[in-house]
Design a protein around this motif. Sequence first.
Motif, PDB file in Angstrom:
ATOM      1  N   LEU A   1       0.834  -1.300  -0.063  1.00  0.00           N
ATOM      2  CA  LEU A   1       0.377  -0.125   0.040  1.00  0.00           C
ATOM      3  C   LEU A   1       0.939   1.172  -0.060  1.00  0.00           C
TER       4      LEU A   1
ATOM      5  N   ILE B   1       9.691  -5.449  -3.334  1.00  0.00           N
ATOM      6  CA  ILE B   1       8.483  -4.510  -3.474  1.00  0.00           C
ATOM      7  C   ILE B   1       7.239  -5.434  -3.175  1.00  0.00           C
ATOM      8  N   PHE B   2       6.305  -4.771  -2.349  1.00  0.00           N
ATOM      9  CA  PHE B   2       5.119  -5.298  -2.059  1.00  0.00           C
ATOM     10  C   PHE B   2       4.144  -4.367  -2.405  1.00  0.00           C
ATOM     11  N   ALA B   3       4.271  -3.294  -3.463  1.00  0.00           N
ATOM     12  CA  ALA B   3       3.128  -2.349  -3.882  1.00  0.00           C
ATOM     13  C   ALA B   3       3.262  -2.164  -5.424  1.00  0.00           C
ATOM     14  N   ASP B   4       2.115  -2.108  -6.137  1.00  0.00           N
ATOM     15  CA  ASP B   4       2.373  -2.031  -7.329  1.00  0.00           C
ATOM     16  C   ASP B   4       2.390  -0.668  -8.141  1.00  0.00           C
ATOM     17  N   ASP B   5       2.054   0.398  -7.462  1.00  0.00           N
ATOM     18  CA  ASP B   5       1.846   1.471  -7.957  1.00  0.00           C
ATOM     19  C   ASP B   5       3.423   2.316  -7.572  1.00  0.00           C
ATOM     20  N   VAL B   6       4.430   1.899  -8.169  1.00  0.00           N
ATOM     21  CA  VAL B   6       5.765   2.370  -7.813  1.00  0.00           C
ATOM     22  C   VAL B   6       6.496   2.445  -8.997  1.00  0.00           C
TER      23      VAL B   6
ATOM     24  N   LEU C   1       4.182  -5.618 -11.780  1.00  0.00           N
ATOM     25  CA  LEU C   1       3.153  -5.975 -10.793  1.00  0.00           C
ATOM     26  C   LEU C   1       1.787  -5.693 -10.946  1.00  0.00           C
TER      27      LEU C   1
ATOM     28  N   GLY D   1      -1.817  -5.591  -9.299  1.00  0.00           N
ATOM     29  CA  GLY D   1      -2.530  -5.530  -8.231  1.00  0.00           C
ATOM     30  C   GLY D   1      -1.873  -4.980  -7.103  1.00  0.00           C
TER      31      GLY D   1
ATOM     32  N   CYS E   1       0.396  -8.220  -4.435  1.00  0.00           N
ATOM     33  CA  CYS E   1       1.431  -9.258  -4.797  1.00  0.00           C
ATOM     34  C   CYS E   1       3.110  -8.621  -4.383  1.00  0.00           C
ATOM     35  N   GLY E   2       4.055  -9.191  -4.433  1.00  0.00           N
ATOM     36  CA  GLY E   2       5.113  -8.818  -4.248  1.00  0.00           C
ATOM     37  C   GLY E   2       6.303  -9.199  -5.090  1.00  0.00           C
ATOM     38  N   SER E   3       7.161  -8.340  -5.399  1.00  0.00           N
ATOM     39  CA  SER E   3       8.325  -8.609  -6.531  1.00  0.00           C
ATOM     40  C   SER E   3       9.685  -8.202  -5.955  1.00  0.00           C
TER      41      SER E   3
ATOM     42  N   LYS F   1       4.339  -1.096 -12.579  1.00  0.00           N
ATOM     43  CA  LYS F   1       2.921  -1.754 -12.985  1.00  0.00           C
ATOM     44  C   LYS F   1       2.572  -1.284 -14.291  1.00  0.00           C
TER      45      LYS F   1
END
Lengths: 415, 484
Positions: free
Chosen positions: A321, A350-355, B398, B400, B403-405, B428
Amino acid sequence: MSRLLQEAALAGEDVAWLKEYRGRGRERFAAQGIPSAKTEAWKYTKPNMFLQNDLVYQQVVDEVRNRPELPFETYKISFVNGIFAPQLSNLPPKIEILPMIEAAMFYPEAQALIGKLTDTTKHPFAALNDAYFNEGCYIRLEANTALDKPIALMYHTTQEARGGMMHLHNLIVLESGAKAELIEQHSYEGEVKLNYFANIVNEIRLETKAQLQHYKYQNEAFKAVHIALNVVNVKSGGIYKSFCLQKGADLARNETQVVLSEPEAEAQVNAAYMMNGWATLDTTTDIEHTCEKTFSSQLVKGVVGGQAKGVFQGKIHIAPLAAKTQGYQQHRALLLSDEAEVDVKPELEIFADDVKCSHGAACGQLDAEQLFYMRSRGIGEEEAKAMLIDAYLDEVIAKVDNEKVSEWIKSLLKM
Amino acid sequence: MTDSKNDIQIADESGDKYKYGFVTDIEADMVPMGLNEDIIRLISRKKNEPEWLLEKRLQAFAYWQGMDGPNWAKLQYDKIDYQKLYYYSAPKQKKAPKSLDEVDKELLDTYEKLGIPLKEQEALAGVVAVDAVFDSVSVATTYRAKLKEKGVIFCSISEAVRDYPELVQKYLGSVVPYTDNFFACLNSAVFTDGTFVYIPKGVRCPMELSTYFRINSRNTGQFERTLIVADDDSYVSYLEGCTAPQRDENQLHAAIVEIVVLNNAEVKYSTVQNWYPGDKDGKGGVYNFVTKRAACRGKGAKVSWTQVETGSAVTWKYPSCVLQGDNSSGEFYSVALTNNYQQADTGTKMIHLGKNTSSRIISKGISAGFSNQTYRGLVKVAPQAENARNYTRCDSLLIGTTCGSHTVPYIENRNRTAQLEHEATTSKISDEQLFYCRQRGISEEDAVSLIVNGFCKEVMQHLPMEFAIEAAKLINISLEGSVG
């Protein structure tokens, strides 16, 4: 039990919480021990050599004969052999600056913050630092204050400290909107082969919109071991900007852990290292984006010659988040000799997508074509190499905002 | 055998996307559950192995008992009880089949469902040779005659042990010794079958060689062993594809692939891995712990790994290249896609030992749902490896917020003439790209597939034609349900 844990007569042993605090440090260090090659965080920087040395904890006062001074005016807080030296210090007016032990014993607001940012279960030397908690300083800038000169922490070691160890713990608090520049210089005098162990923990808190420029020059003696941990917490709109130049020591690690704990917090962690001989110089970073709209950037450049070893371990962690965050990291190393070594581990978690996150790492030697270009114009080989190295490091030194400081750093590279 | 009909489970009824989830009802010849020296002796005896191989197995087993499983990977899975697995399961048959007509019809039907009808392939003549592996024993090998003409050996490891013992003895375990790691050691003790390929000097293998792996019997660990030897100036392209039936229990797969490449030879190894990834809630799925390594022993040797990983609940896999010969080169192209609760910790190792060696790493990771994936790689340049060159690029996408990357590269350089570059990005799918597609009437799901396929293009183009098509389809299937 490690030889590093010794009986020491420290001030404040009769204060219950201090006794408990040091005891916890001892326990945690004993539990972790000295990291070995199998300890992932210390994989490339193996401090096992401590075991071979009989380091003693003793506080030796000595006369300073030849301390390198800074070429610009500062408010100085001096330590000689790890002990606060008031006679060599010139403290700024109106700013709360106290020896650490005094702050810990008599200032509840300082006491409440000591050790709160550092996870000593995961860092054996920070635990060891707690075990000997005594020296260091407490600096607090009130809201919306700014200083006209940088504060300089001058750590100086003399021949008297041979075979000794020193543990310093600094706590730096910038209240909302406060601005400061902090310089740390580690120097020594006398014989270059002086051996000692310097262990420094800096806990830095930047409240809303506070800004700290943190510069460090590590030039310890050739047989010294230098382990520094900077733990930084940046709140909303705060900016932490650091630059560290490492040149000395036999084994040195400058580790910076930044937690960007509120939106719009920012960190810029830059560093350069340059060495010959047999040294191992380690730059480790861990930037944690726990919140949305946070920003971090890192640029680390190294020049490695002789049989030296450069290590860079960088980590960017982005929590779930923590959207709209940006994290950038670059490491570049130049190898000058056949026996030099560079080990790099740049990590993204990295645990958030909008980055937007990226890292890069590159290793190489001086460009033969560039060298040829200069040689063909009549510039001697050594001079040409020096010019190329200067140009190479210039990119990271350019990140230093204070012109006087950047001029100073450039002059240090020439030596 | 009570019912000869294939029992097609799940498929559409449960709403699961796994296309190949069925169990073939075929009698398996099983060895009792558990693992001890007697089981290993039994496996060895059942396979009529020579004494030296049994000794190697027992040696590995003794070593394995003193080992702990790796815990450094960013993976979380229940502890595996190695005593609750079956270590040998072979489809029951009277004798080794001489032609496809003799092969159990059920097996042939199974392959048909997977889209590799052997009969048709034989008719298609000379496109792809399939050494189909059903559970642990090779049952049919096609095109062998044609390959034999060229001197290419393409057979199961058991046959190779019998027919070419000197080659197997020379190379087996020489790239991945049993002491290498926990899972490789386990495999060295209990491997049941796999593929052996030998390309003689100066031969360009006339067709792409391919093996289809299937995990079938309940609770059967798969311990495949692949050994490829490319002699001087030879070339081979090898394909490996995997599908597995749907199971509730986690299935363990610990394979070893060893490749030896001699002077100026080239090996291309492509994998599409589509084992059962578990259901939407992360229940079940295959544990995939694979050790793959190529040794470029000769001058100018070349190895290229290409992998598309969409399956398995847990993947632990690092295809590596040891660049020993001067001027040798290694390549690694990877697409890893994880969805739901899948976890993948994958990457490569490039060990530069020879002079003028070069390596290239292109890794594309896509995480969706609640999945986590890690690129973990090592680039190492030894002091004597003059003029080594590496280029690494790791991109992560990524989809969603849950999830993690992660990217964990290790770069160790001990030679100044080395030129090493590493780049990694994480992002993303951009709203602009999505908007552009949606504006042109493409549904959101199709748009995401399109963008993801574009993101992977750099890797996909290194796959052989047939695989590339299958892989693109797989990615679309695996992504279903991850959008919106």
